[in-house]
Design an enzyme around this catalytic site. Sequence first.
Site, short mmCIF file in Angstrom:
data_model
loop_
_atom_site.label_atom_id
_atom_site.label_comp_id
_atom_site.label_asym_id
_atom_site.label_seq_id
_atom_site.Cartn_x
_atom_site.Cartn_y
_atom_site.Cartn_z
N THR A 63 -13.08 -0.12 -2.07
CA THR A 63 -12.32 0.28 -0.88
C THR A 63 -13.24 0.98 0.13
O THR A 63 -14.44 1.11 -0.09
CB THR A 63 -11.14 1.18 -1.32
OG1 THR A 63 -10.30 1.44 -0.21
CG2 THR A 63 -11.63 2.48 -1.91
N PHE B 289 -11.36 -2.41 5.78
CA PHE B 289 -10.37 -1.57 6.45
C PHE B 289 -10.27 -1.95 7.94
O PHE B 289 -10.90 -1.32 8.79
CB PHE B 289 -10.74 -0.10 6.29
CG PHE B 289 -10.20 0.54 5.03
CD1 PHE B 289 -10.08 -0.18 3.86
CD2 PHE B 289 -9.81 1.86 5.02
CE1 PHE B 289 -9.58 0.40 2.70
CE2 PHE B 289 -9.31 2.47 3.87
CZ PHE B 289 -9.20 1.73 2.71
N LYS C 228 -10.10 1.62 -8.24
CA LYS C 228 -10.55 1.68 -6.84
C LYS C 228 -11.72 2.65 -6.71
O LYS C 228 -11.65 3.80 -7.17
CB LYS C 228 -9.41 2.14 -5.92
CG LYS C 228 -8.40 1.06 -5.61
CD LYS C 228 -7.32 1.56 -4.68
CE LYS C 228 -7.74 1.55 -3.24
NZ LYS C 228 -6.63 1.90 -2.33
N ASP D 262 0.86 -1.18 0.00
CA ASP D 262 0.00 0.00 0.00
C ASP D 262 0.90 1.23 0.00
O ASP D 262 1.24 1.78 1.05
CB ASP D 262 -0.89 -0.04 1.24
CG ASP D 262 -2.02 0.97 1.19
OD1 ASP D 262 -2.44 1.33 0.07
OD2 ASP D 262 -2.50 1.39 2.26
N GLU E 12 -7.08 4.69 -7.80
CA GLU E 12 -8.35 5.20 -7.27
C GLU E 12 -8.81 6.43 -8.05
O GLU E 12 -8.01 7.30 -8.39
CB GLU E 12 -8.19 5.55 -5.79
CG GLU E 12 -9.50 5.82 -5.09
CD GLU E 12 -9.43 5.52 -3.60
OE1 GLU E 12 -10.40 5.85 -2.90
OE2 GLU E 12 -8.42 4.94 -3.15
#
Length: 318
Positions: free
Chosen positions: A155, A177, A131, A16, A95
């Site tokens: 996400t 998450f 994303k 990440d 994203e």
Amino acid sequence: MDQLECLKKHTIVVVDSGDIDCIKKYRPNDATTNPTLILKSVLSKKYDYIINNAVQYAQKNGGSRLKKIQNACDMTAVGFGIEILKYIPGYISTEIDARLSFDKDLCIKRAIKIIQLYKDNGIDSSRVLIKLAATWECIQAAYELKKLGILCNLTLLFSFSQARACADAGVFLISPFIGRIYDWYQKFNDNSNYCVATDPGIVAFKKIFFYYKKYSYSTIIMGASFRTLEQVLELVGCDRLTISPDILEQIKISKYKIIKKLDSCQVSITNVKPTPILESEFRFLHNEDAMATEKLSEGIRQFSSDQMKLELFFSDKL
């Protein structure tokens, strides 16, 4: 063999980060980025060649000042993705603007644009995941994009209703998450008696994992947003784990034994899937989860804020 290599034997490791040096160091299978990570890399001044290329692209394509800024931002995200793909065998997750999270059609349009930018630079769409925040609108956008051969990573996923809707839509991959769920509950609880097995983020993830495996959903489950090494180790064996560089380094040098904790063989599989969740049911159940409602809104605000900071950066450049 260090512990990171041991982890890779049980779970696909994803980094990440938007830091290309970090990608080279940890040699993950995939990588994920977001507006916050892209902004951090842009401001580091290590990647001026990506920024300069984005500015040239924006100026070449013309249009209004706002259009140029948007094009520069999109090309920057793609530019980092192109560079990262040189050092990984799998997917890059890119994203789109979080401000589009409640507009299905605009999400689809922006996703198609991002994929075209990759294609224009010689990158096949099979290497890219778009994303999107796990709103109802984005989940439906992912469903439509899949028909076009564009795969998505949903996400900012916090609630079980989000996970159910993603499975029903056949979303390619979701990112629960763990760390942000943990953060929310820690505001109300003393951490002195912490046990990783009862960590709210871990519990939420396992509920989704075993639900998906029981009903044989094809959607990949990728743990994300970790706060501690212990959280990562508790999910060894899941489909994928996207991990920040600092925790990857902890894993690499740790003395903990890497043990497979999750296995689809632990559940009884059934071929009869649950009735798909309706939009009204999704919205009600998600709304009933105070943590998920707050963290999804907060995440969208944060990514939107960093996107606007990136736009201000390019406003000066253009």
